[in-house]
Design an enzyme around this catalytic site. Structure first.
Site, PDB file in Angstrom:
ATOM      1  N   CYS A   2       0.833  -1.206   0.000  1.00 33.82           N
ATOM      2  CA  CYS A   2       0.000   0.000   0.000  1.00 33.82           C
ATOM      3  C   CYS A   2       0.866   1.254   0.000  1.00 33.82           C
ATOM      4  CB  CYS A   2      -0.960   0.092   1.184  1.00 33.82           C
ATOM      5  SG  CYS A   2      -2.115  -1.252   1.282  1.00 33.82           S
ATOM      6  N   ARG A  27       4.138  -0.352  -4.733  1.00 32.33           N
ATOM      7  CA  ARG A  27       3.739  -0.893  -3.435  1.00 32.33           C
ATOM      8  C   ARG A  27       2.410  -1.665  -3.508  1.00 32.33           C
ATOM      9  NH1 ARG A  27       6.603   1.249   0.671  1.00 32.33           N
ATOM     10  NH2 ARG A  27       5.012   0.624   2.132  1.00 32.33           N
ATOM     11  N   TRP A  73      -2.503  -2.639  -1.788  1.00 37.69           N
ATOM     12  CA  TRP A  73      -2.114  -4.042  -1.989  1.00 37.69           C
ATOM     13  C   TRP A  73      -2.934  -4.806  -0.967  1.00 37.69           C
ATOM     14  CZ3 TRP A  73       0.209  -8.277   0.393  1.00 37.69           C
ATOM     15  CH2 TRP A  73       0.654  -9.278  -0.482  1.00 37.69           C
ATOM     16  N   ASN A  99      -2.039   1.779   5.772  1.00 39.48           N
ATOM     17  CA  ASN A  99      -1.088   0.802   5.243  1.00 39.48           C
ATOM     18  C   ASN A  99      -0.666  -0.076   6.411  1.00 39.48           C
ATOM     19  OD1 ASN A  99       1.063  -0.570   4.051  1.00 39.48           O
ATOM     20  ND2 ASN A  99       2.490   1.125   4.374  1.00 39.48           N
ATOM     21  N   GLY A 100      -0.887  -1.381   6.310  1.00 48.21           N
ATOM     22  CA  GLY A 100      -0.506  -2.275   7.408  1.00 48.21           C
ATOM     23  C   GLY A 100      -1.614  -3.263   7.692  1.00 48.21           C
ATOM     24  N   GLU A 484      17.160 -24.008  -7.913  1.00 52.27           N
ATOM     25  CA  GLU A 484      16.732 -22.606  -7.885  1.00 52.27           C
ATOM     26  C   GLU A 484      17.908 -21.672  -8.219  1.00 52.27           C
ATOM     27  OE1 GLU A 484      14.149 -21.006  -8.036  1.00 52.27           O
ATOM     28  OE2 GLU A 484      14.493 -19.040  -7.166  1.00 52.27           O
ATOM     29  N   LYS A 488      17.953 -19.079 -11.349  1.00 51.52           N
ATOM     30  CA  LYS A 488      18.201 -17.631 -11.185  1.00 51.52           C
ATOM     31  C   LYS A 488      19.299 -17.184 -12.138  1.00 51.52           C
ATOM     32  CE  LYS A 488      15.373 -16.472  -9.590  1.00 51.52           C
ATOM     33  NZ  LYS A 488      14.310 -17.239  -9.008  1.00 51.52           N
ATOM     34  N   GLU A 491      18.077 -17.124 -15.879  1.00 57.40           N
ATOM     35  CA  GLU A 491      17.130 -16.090 -16.312  1.00 57.40           C
ATOM     36  C   GLU A 491      17.719 -14.691 -16.231  1.00 57.40           C
ATOM     37  OE1 GLU A 491      13.370 -15.966 -14.187  1.00 57.40           O
ATOM     38  OE2 GLU A 491      14.303 -16.506 -12.309  1.00 57.40           O
ATOM     39  N   HIS A 507      26.477 -39.935 -12.535  1.00 53.59           N
ATOM     40  CA  HIS A 507      25.735 -40.692 -13.546  1.00 53.59           C
ATOM     41  C   HIS A 507      25.642 -39.912 -14.860  1.00 53.59           C
ATOM     42  CE1 HIS A 507      24.680 -43.668 -10.552  1.00 53.59           C
ATOM     43  NE2 HIS A 507      24.404 -42.658  -9.730  1.00 53.59           N
ATOM     44  N   LYS A 606       6.564 -11.312 -15.712  1.00 51.32           N
ATOM     45  CA  LYS A 606       6.404 -11.557 -14.273  1.00 51.32           C
ATOM     46  C   LYS A 606       5.325 -12.604 -14.004  1.00 51.32           C
ATOM     47  CE  LYS A 606       7.268 -11.009  -9.999  1.00 51.32           C
ATOM     48  NZ  LYS A 606       8.447 -11.802  -9.617  1.00 51.32           N
TER      49      LYS A 606
HETATM   50  O1  M6R Z   1       3.621 -16.456 -10.147  1.00 47.36           O
HETATM   51  P1  M6R Z   1       4.110 -17.881 -10.059  1.00 47.36           P
HETATM   52  O2  M6R Z   1       4.839 -18.164  -8.804  1.00 47.36           O
HETATM   53  O3  M6R Z   1       3.022 -18.878 -10.331  1.00 47.36           O
HETATM   54  O4  M6R Z   1       5.149 -17.994 -11.249  1.00 47.36           O
HETATM   55  C1  M6R Z   1       5.776 -19.200 -11.553  1.00 47.36           C
HETATM   56  C2  M6R Z   1       6.946 -18.964 -12.463  1.00 47.36           C
HETATM   57  O5  M6R Z   1       6.527 -18.365 -13.648  1.00 47.36           O
HETATM   58  C3  M6R Z   1       8.016 -18.095 -11.805  1.00 47.36           C
HETATM   59  O6  M6R Z   1       8.445 -18.631 -10.591  1.00 47.36           O
HETATM   60  C4  M6R Z   1       9.218 -17.931 -12.731  1.00 47.36           C
HETATM   61  O7  M6R Z   1       9.872 -19.157 -12.863  1.00 47.36           O
HETATM   62  C5  M6R Z   1      10.156 -16.853 -12.211  1.00 47.36           C
HETATM   63  N1  M6R Z   1      10.566 -15.984 -13.256  1.00 47.36           N
HETATM   64  C6  M6R Z   1      11.377 -17.408 -11.553  1.00 47.36           C
HETATM   65  O8  M6R Z   1      12.240 -16.433 -11.098  1.00 47.36           O
END
Ligand code: M6R
Length: 611
Positions: A2, A27, A73, A99-100, A484, A488, A491, A507, A606
């Site tokens: 927010c 926010r 938010w 906000n909160g 993970e 990271k 991407e 293997h 996103k």
């Molecule tokens: O919004 P979601 O968590 O469902 O999104 C899933 C993936 O699209 C998301 O985690 C994507 O892999 C990210 N870019 C990873 O950093």
């Protein structure tokens, strides 16, 4: 979460508020609203972004020299016109933005309902506002006094801005746990969640502290504590550019979000975990506890980073709850005609709550009689609404496309669910349960420690930025962390990276190892540690460059590694929330030194709302 803006002075308030809200949209942007003093209170609010509110009130008389504005938010109540701020008190005399989270709002609401109050929204804000109005009426006191009395009863976090139609030049503000900045101009004052709304008007600001209350008029700023004692406002000069403050001073949203993690994990645990009492309060989960406990299996359904959180949760649930867990890519699960029996429990994990594959996967499973629980960040999102129950991750808006703080918040929520179910089921001994609760409560501090000890990671990025490939290895709870870390890096920096269980390396992937291959071990001290050390030896023997995430003081791993990134000691169940942090930073800095657009990596979005 927010954004709030306020203005009192000789200028037109509306354009200042609207521009300020646009800067604070990072926010949250579930709904927008303004309240203006214009011969009485005029309140305009709408679900959606600031621009949508603007469009909807074109042609209205928006003249005013005093006003407040809010970009939401959502936490309490879905995003909608009626849950949008500002809220007005029952009498219509007061308007407030907030906000909160008011944690004891249910208790206050009950008291007010007993006194005949009715509510037109689902928000905790409307409860607090009417509580203030009730105190004012009962005590026949000033608004300032009523706010002070009310806030002494409140638990939770807040910044509030209040307007009173009978005192049209004044804004009353108060804060605890959420940010509030007051800009000091000549015969005018500005208020904001950060300084961005006021930057072109004044560089003189006062940062309001917790438990302080401000009475703000055009030519006067009075600051008091909740004991009604005056405090001299400490005016500071801003030396920042507008663009910088929008990202909270960070170069990128991704970095800001990585550094927010002590707070976001804290926010996620707050009001739920009580390590002293030994309780975990999650009403949605409680409602389905019996079914979860007795489920033949739990299926975690997710994509990308959220899928990695599901993999870690698989280890945690199997250990603590002794329930069979499967982890599925939503995109495969939805098309595979999976066997789903009535009473199977599906946990959908998603930051955005809008990922199309995850949404359809749970839709299908729901139709076949499964119980759907959502672990979602965005309140009121499609997956949250499609779920029977669940728990929000409360990580705040994640703007960087690479998921960071949402991941650790997902782990915090999933761990709490496993602890809660395991304890009710009796599969976690009391002593271990209490120990894990205590350790979980310490995670935000340990994440802060990890970030403080991460200075060397930028130099590592310089050193390894030209590598063509990376291998990430881990075992047990740290195997999904390796996945993970590799995701990271891919991407953000476009470097090819693979994650593997460390033992699986022999293997196949070990054929890749030579003196040019950086191999990142996620090697915190846990029950697999000695075996991971052996795997390091195997890589070193083949001249691979070992970079390790290790527990502070682990000399054995240090001796085998070319470079190390350190985290503090933690129970192995909780270690992923720490070991993920250096890997996020490594990917971030490599992306930066390679000149990549880390907040908006190529080809990514996103929220993936197409299949
Ligand atoms: O919004 P979601 O968590 O469902 O999104 C899933 C993936 O699209 C998301 O985690 C994507 O892999 C990210 N870019 C990873 O950093």
């Amino acid at each position: 979460m927010c954004g709030i803006v306020g203005y009192t002075g000789p200028r037109e308030a509306y354009p200042i508020i609207i521009k300020g809200l646009k800067r604070l949209e990072y926010r949250g942007y579930d709904s927008t609203g303004v309240a203006l003093q214009n011969g009485g209170l005029k309140v305009y609010k709408k679900k959606g972004k600031v621009a949508e509110l603007e469009d909807s009130i074109v042609g209205k008389d928006l003249h005013s020299n005093v006003g407040i504005g809010h970009t939401r938010w959502a936490t309490h109540g879905e995003p909608s016109d009626r849950n949008a701020h500002p809220h007005q008190s029952s009498s219509g005399r007061l308007a407030m933005i907030h906000n909160g989270i008011i944690e004891n709002y249910n208790q206050l609401k009950k008291e007010l309902i007993n006194k005949g109050y009715t509510f037109s929204s689902d928000t905790d804000t409307e409860v607090l506002l009417n509580f203030i109005e009730e105190i004012k009426k009962n005590n026949n006191c000033s608004l300032e006094e009523a706010v002070r009395v009310a806030l002494k009863r409140v638990t939770g976090a807040y910044v509030i801005l209040l307007l009173d139609s009978e005192d049209p030049e004044t804004i009353i503000a108060a804060r605890k746990g959420s940010p509030l900045v007051i800009g000091v101009g000549k015969g005018e004052h500005f208020l904001g969640s950060d300084a961005s709304p006021m930057l072109e008007y004044t560089k003189e600001v006062v940062y309001v502290n917790d438990y302080e209350l401000a009475i703000v008029k055009p030519d006067e700023l009075i600051l008091k504590n909740l004991g009604n004692e005056k405090i001299t406002p400490y005016v500071q000069k801003l030396d920042i550019e507008l663009a910088a403050i929008e990202k909270g001073g960070y170069e990128h949203f991704m970095l800001k979000e990585i550094f927010e993690q002590p707070q976001t994990i804290y926010d996620c645990l707050r009001g739920r975990l009580d390590a002293t009492e030994g309780t975990i309060t999650m009403s949605g989960i409680q409602q389905y506890a019996e079914q979860i406990m007795n489920a033949n299996r739990i299926v975690m359904v997710a994509c990308g980073t959220s899928w990695h959180a599901g993999l870690i949760a698989e280890y945690i649930f199997e250990e603590l709850c002794r329930i069979n867990v499967e982890v599925e890519y939503a995109s495969e699960f939805r098309y595979r005609n999976p066997v789903i029996n009535k009473g199977d429990v599906i946990i959908a994990i998603s930051q955005s709550g809008e990922t199309a594959d995850t949404l359809v996967a749970i839709e299908n499973a729901k139709a076949k009689g499964a119980i759907i629980l959502g672990v979602v960040n965005v309140v009121g999102s499609s997956i949250a609404r499609m779920s029977h129950a669940g728990a929000y991750t409360h990580a705040g808006p994640e703007i960087g496309v690479a998921s960071t703080k949402a991941f650790t918040a997902q782990l915090a929520v999933l761990t709490m669910i496993a602890l809660k179910i395991g304890y009710i089921k009796g599969t976690i001994p009391h002593k271990r349960y209490m120990h894990l609760l205590k350790e979980l409560q310490e995670v935000p501090e340990k994440v802060a420690w990890t970030l403080k000890h991460s200075d060397n990671i930028r130099a590592l990025a310089e050193k390894y930025k030209d590598a063509r490939d990376f291998l990430y290895l881990g075992r047990g709870y740290n195997f999904p962390v390796a996945l993970e870390g590799a995701l990271k890096l891919k991407e953000i920096s476009y470097i090819h990276a693979e994650g593997y269980p460390a033992a699986e390396m022999k293997h196949g992937p070990i054929a890749l190892v030579d003196e040019n291959l950086p191999v990142v071990f996620v090697a915190t001290k846990d029950s697999y540690h000695e075996k991971v050390i052996s795997n390091m030896q195997e890589i070193k023997a083949r001249k691979g460059k070992v970079i390790s995430v290790i527990t502070e003081g682990d000399d054995a791993s240090t001796a085998l590694s070319e470079d190390v990134m350190i985290v503090p000691e933690a129970d192995e169940i909780l270690a992923p929330m720490l070991s993920a942090i250096p890997l996020q930073l490594l990917a971030y800095y490599i992306g930066v030194v390679k000149g990549c657009d880390v907040d908006k990596p190529r080809n990514l979005a996103k929220s993936v709302t197409v299949e």
